[in-house]
Design an enzyme around this catalytic site. Structure first.
Site, mmCIF file in Angstrom:
data_model
loop_
_atom_site.group_PDB
_atom_site.id
_atom_site.type_symbol
_atom_site.label_atom_id
_atom_site.label_comp_id
_atom_site.label_asym_id
_atom_site.label_seq_id
_atom_site.Cartn_x
_atom_site.Cartn_y
_atom_site.Cartn_z
ATOM 1 N N HIS A 94 0.871 -1.207 0.050
ATOM 2 C CA HIS A 94 0.059 0.161 -0.095
ATOM 3 C C HIS A 94 0.739 1.302 0.268
ATOM 4 C CE1 HIS A 94 -3.182 -2.748 2.056
ATOM 5 N NE2 HIS A 94 -3.021 -3.123 0.905
ATOM 6 N N HIS A 252 -9.393 -1.722 -4.648
ATOM 7 C CA HIS A 252 -8.347 -2.138 -3.837
ATOM 8 C C HIS A 252 -7.344 -3.076 -4.441
ATOM 9 C CE1 HIS A 252 -5.869 -2.204 -0.036
ATOM 10 N NE2 HIS A 252 -5.743 -3.756 -0.397
ATOM 11 N N ASP A 256 -3.380 -2.626 -4.843
ATOM 12 C CA ASP A 256 -2.450 -3.627 -4.626
ATOM 13 C C ASP A 256 -1.563 -4.091 -5.664
ATOM 14 O OD1 ASP A 256 -2.976 -4.251 -1.900
ATOM 15 O OD2 ASP A 256 -4.320 -6.071 -2.552
ATOM 16 N N HIS A 279 -0.965 -10.985 -4.751
ATOM 17 C CA HIS A 279 0.463 -10.810 -4.567
ATOM 18 C C HIS A 279 1.408 -11.588 -5.370
ATOM 19 C CE1 HIS A 279 -1.014 -7.649 -2.282
ATOM 20 N NE2 HIS A 279 -1.567 -8.241 -1.309
HETATM 21 ZN ZN LIG Z 1 -3.884 -4.805 -0.147
#
Ligand SMILES: [Zn+2]
Length: 320
Positions: A94, A252, A256, A279
């Site tokens: 973030h 969001h 990311d 991720h």
């Molecule tokens: Zn996040």
């Protein structure tokens, strides 16, 4: 006005300059997974430093971790970077999204614990800090990573792709969850400081109540609470204040991805498209891109690269 295409040799008149903070600025907060109170200070840094983390609670030798794809050591719930001395910093995505989104090339992040404070679960508090510190141009040209061909990684139904574009950096994401609170969402943006700040930076991280017990048993999400995440139970959102955007969840995911892709070490010119990516896949995508010398080049940014390319690859046109 900049003049495009003229060689201005060693000065920076014809190019885009690197940027850093005008002054140092700090904050304290809780780490989402470690649950510890952590203090963090963002410092200005010299040209070509990139973003570098320094653990101030660890003796000087092993305390430095560059924010680079090759230093990613864990991607299960957040992006964790580490160095050869096994010193780590978690939940960097973030903060990195904020640096990328508002266009800061160089900074040293001094931190006295193992995880970036989660703040409100979004990147907005970091953007606020950076704006309070002020941003200044440096006497060096910005270097970018230009995507030259389509690169794709898959894992089951999940997929992440990078495409070449005629300019700018754009990100589109699609997600699909069984919970009706999320369901199917898709969204895309061409990233600029104003678009990032207004449309993406405020989107908070989210989690399912049913998974919190499992995560806590695994030593994770110890700092998770309703003031730093959207918490969903079944089809219900538990946060009394509700959502900041109708499609805050997919926004969001875009946040990311912007943070994870900044681990390339410089701004990217290309289009990212993620279908249920996270991720782990984002990092695999970067590794796959960078392993293929024909797929990218590193070069000086020109003012033309700042102009967003509006026509996205056809196959990524979002369905909702
Ligand atoms: Zn996040």
């Amino acid at each position: 006005m900049f003049i495009v295409g003229k060689d201005s040799s060693k000065d920076t008149r014809g190019g885009v300059r690197q940027r850093t903070l005008k002054s140092a600025i700090g904050c304290t907060g809780i780490g989402l997974h470690c649950g510890m109170r952590v203090g963090m200070t963002l410092h200005p840094a010299e040209p070509d430093t990139g973003i570098v983390f320094r653990r101030s609670d660890i003796a000087a030798k092993g305390a430095v971790i560059p924010a680079l794809w090759s230093h990613v050591v864990d991607t299960r719930l957040c992006t964790v970077i580490g160095n050869e001395d096994r010193v780590v910093v978690g939940t960097v995505e973030h903060l990195l999204a904020a640096f990328s989104g508002i266009g800061i090339d160089n900074a040293v992040v001094e931190i006295n614990g193992p995880e970036v404070p989660v703040m409100d679960g979004s990147a907005a508090p970091f953007v606020f800090l950076m704006e309070c510190a002020g941003i200044c141009e440096q006497n060096a040209r910005r270097r970018i990573l230009r995507v030259h061909k389509k690169v794709q990684v898959r894992e089951g139904d999940k997929c992440a792709v990078l495409y070449p574009t005629g300019g700018g950096f754009s990100v589109g994401c699609e997600i699909s969850f069984p919970s009706r609170a999320v369901a199917r969402q898709s969204h895309g943006v061409t990233v600029s400081p104003s678009v990032f700040t207004a449309e993406i930076s405020r989107a908070r991280t989210f989690g399912f109540l049913e998974e919190v017990a499992q995560m806590r048993a695994a030593g994770l999400a110890r700092g998770g609470a309703l003031d730093n995440a959207i918490v969903i139970s079944g089809d219900r959102i538990l946060n009394e204040e509700g959502l900041r955007f109708d499609n805050e969840f997919v926004r969001h995911k875009i946040l990311d991805a912007i943070g994870d892709l900044y681990l390339a070490g410089r701004p990217m010119i290309g289009h990212f498209h993620g279908y249920c990516s996270g991720h782990a896949l984002n990092n695999r995508l970067l590794r796959t891109l960078l392993a293929d010398g024909d797929a990218w080049s590193e070069e000086e940014m020109t003012p033309a690269d700042l102009v967003p390319f509006q026509r996205w690859p056809e196959e990524t046109v979002l369905s909702a």
